[in-house]
Write a protein that holds these residues in place. Structure first.
Motif, PDB file in Angstrom:
ATOM      1  N   ARG A   1      28.949  44.679  25.978  1.00  0.00           N
ATOM      2  CA  ARG A   1      29.180  46.111  25.794  1.00  0.00           C
ATOM      3  C   ARG A   1      30.563  46.491  26.324  1.00  0.00           C
ATOM      4  NH1 ARG A   1      24.957  48.890  23.930  1.00  0.00           N
ATOM      5  NH2 ARG A   1      22.885  47.926  24.070  1.00  0.00           N
ATOM      6  N   ARG A   2      31.147  47.496  25.679  1.00  0.00           N
ATOM      7  CA  ARG A   2      32.457  47.991  26.115  1.00  0.00           C
ATOM      8  C   ARG A   2      32.264  49.029  27.213  1.00  0.00           C
ATOM      9  NH1 ARG A   2      35.710  50.009  20.952  1.00  0.00           N
ATOM     10  NH2 ARG A   2      37.318  50.257  22.558  1.00  0.00           N
TER      11      ARG A   2
ATOM     12  N   ARG B   1      34.832  50.768  28.398  1.00  0.00           N
ATOM     13  CA  ARG B   1      35.749  51.851  28.066  1.00  0.00           C
ATOM     14  C   ARG B   1      36.086  51.804  26.585  1.00  0.00           C
ATOM     15  NH1 ARG B   1      40.259  51.642  32.972  1.00  0.00           N
ATOM     16  NH2 ARG B   1      38.791  51.960  34.712  1.00  0.00           N
ATOM     17  N   VAL B   2      36.389  52.973  26.024  1.00  0.00           N
ATOM     18  CA  VAL B   2      36.824  53.060  24.634  1.00  0.00           C
ATOM     19  C   VAL B   2      38.187  53.737  24.598  1.00  0.00           C
ATOM     20  CG1 VAL B   2      34.485  53.123  23.701  1.00  0.00           C
ATOM     21  CG2 VAL B   2      35.617  55.255  24.308  1.00  0.00           C
TER      22      VAL B   2
ATOM     23  N   LYS C   1      42.439  53.471  22.590  1.00  0.00           N
ATOM     24  CA  LYS C   1      43.448  52.552  22.065  1.00  0.00           C
ATOM     25  C   LYS C   1      43.898  51.521  23.092  1.00  0.00           C
ATOM     26  CE  LYS C   1      45.327  55.674  18.559  1.00  0.00           C
ATOM     27  NZ  LYS C   1      46.544  56.361  18.048  1.00  0.00           N
TER      28      LYS C   1
ATOM     29  N   SER D   1      42.364  50.374  25.832  1.00  0.00           N
ATOM     30  CA  SER D   1      41.328  49.394  26.158  1.00  0.00           C
ATOM     31  C   SER D   1      41.072  48.459  24.981  1.00  0.00           C
ATOM     32  CB  SER D   1      40.033  50.104  26.560  1.00  0.00           C
ATOM     33  OG  SER D   1      39.547  50.917  25.499  1.00  0.00           O
ATOM     34  N   SER D   2      41.214  48.983  23.754  1.00  0.00           N
ATOM     35  CA  SER D   2      41.026  48.141  22.568  1.00  0.00           C
ATOM     36  C   SER D   2      42.130  47.094  22.470  1.00  0.00           C
ATOM     37  CB  SER D   2      41.006  49.000  21.302  1.00  0.00           C
ATOM     38  OG  SER D   2      39.881  49.860  21.290  1.00  0.00           O
TER      39      SER D   2
ATOM     40  N   PRO E   1      36.829  44.810  19.017  1.00  0.00           N
ATOM     41  CA  PRO E   1      36.019  46.017  19.213  1.00  0.00           C
ATOM     42  C   PRO E   1      35.138  46.277  17.987  1.00  0.00           C
ATOM     43  CG  PRO E   1      38.313  46.407  19.809  1.00  0.00           C
ATOM     44  CD  PRO E   1      38.271  45.088  19.100  1.00  0.00           C
TER      45      PRO E   1
ATOM     46  N   GLU F   1      31.660  48.879  16.420  1.00  0.00           N
ATOM     47  CA  GLU F   1      30.712  49.985  16.555  1.00  0.00           C
ATOM     48  C   GLU F   1      29.429  49.597  15.837  1.00  0.00           C
ATOM     49  OE1 GLU F   1      31.054  53.253  17.987  1.00  0.00           O
ATOM     50  OE2 GLU F   1      32.755  52.284  18.976  1.00  0.00           O
TER      51      GLU F   1
ATOM     52  N   HIS G   1      28.978  50.701  21.564  1.00  0.00           N
ATOM     53  CA  HIS G   1      30.353  50.201  21.598  1.00  0.00           C
ATOM     54  C   HIS G   1      30.316  48.765  22.108  1.00  0.00           C
ATOM     55  CE1 HIS G   1      31.411  54.368  21.004  1.00  0.00           C
ATOM     56  NE2 HIS G   1      30.799  54.709  22.135  1.00  0.00           N
TER      57      HIS G   1
ATOM     58  N   HIS H   1      39.039  45.898  14.098  1.00  0.00           N
ATOM     59  CA  HIS H   1      37.788  46.598  14.405  1.00  0.00           C
ATOM     60  C   HIS H   1      36.733  46.277  13.357  1.00  0.00           C
ATOM     61  CE1 HIS H   1      35.002  50.028  14.907  1.00  0.00           C
ATOM     62  NE2 HIS H   1      35.425  50.039  16.152  1.00  0.00           N
TER      63      HIS H   1
END
Length: 224
Positions: A11-12, A14-15, A17, A19-20, A30, A32, A43, A94
């Motif tokens: 799991r992410r 943080r979301v 740009k 962090s991606s 990344p 969804e 996420h 993504h």
């Protein structure tokens, strides 16, 4: 049925740009995960080395993923619905994933695979293959998603047409396209179009040029 590919994800936390970008630099993609039974999107981060091979070719939209996360019970089943890449470098940026629920029908686009082209009578006679649908949208249980839809053209002649209603689909798989939608046609060879320039060239050769007409006129006067 499509093969199920096991993928380990996390799991992410943080979301966004920044962090991606950091996740991609570390070898993660990344993603969804959403679905009719999911109130808030999940996420996730998927390992690029495991995902990238699945995206090669035309059948990635039928790939079923079994996504497992450490300490979270049974894996989640999902379809790849959208792939985002960098327009210049082609880097995988993504993924959009759709959660699959057994017993709940899903709609997916399945690639069309033609067989028998090398022995197709219409093509041997100079016909032209015109394919209008390269994917067919179907509805079925997630367990029945086909890898591809085969269309046998080994017996088609010139001007023969294959419609969606002519397709042989596996049991439990239903096409959502219009039944009379044209998948492909073996069009007649364009003989007349090719012959027209040649005929025009012959006609032009038969018409004397201006210089030739003047020479003929002078010769006629000298004879008089």
């Amino acid at each position: 049925m499509s093969k199920v590919f096991e993928v380990k994800a996390r799991r992410r936390d943080r979301v966004g740009k920044s962090s991606s970008r950091k996740a991609r630099a570390e070898g993660w993609v990344p993603a969804e995960l959403y679905g009719f039974d999911i109130q808030e999107n999940h996420h996730l981060l998927l390992p690029r080395r495991e995902v990238e091979p699945l995206l090669r070719g035309d059948s990635w939209s039928t790939q079923v993923l079994s996504i497992s996360m450490e300490g979270e019970g049974e894996p989640l089943m999902a379809l790849i619905k959208e792939v985002q890449r960098h327009p210049l470098t082609g880097e995988l940026l993504h993924l959009d994933l759709y959660h699959l629920v057994r017993g709940h029908l899903v709609t997916v686009e399945v690639p069309v695979h033609l067989v028998g082209k090398e022995i197709c009578p219409g093509l041997k006679l100079g016909g032209v293959l015109e394919q209008f649908l390269h994917e067919i949208e179907v509805e079925c249980d997630p367990r029945l998603i086909p890898d591809e839809i085969k269309v046998d053209i080994s017996k088609l002649g010139i001007e023969d047409v294959v419609y969606v209603k002519d397709l042989e689909l596996p049991e439990g798989v239903k096409a959502t396209e219009e039944p009379d939608a044209v998948v492909l046609v073996i069009a007649a060879p364009r003989v007349e179009e090719e012959a027209a320039p040649a005929a025009a060239a012959v006609s032009a050769a038969e018409v004397p040029t201006v210089a030739e007409q003047k020479r003929e006129a002078r010769a006629s006067k000298e004879e008089e």
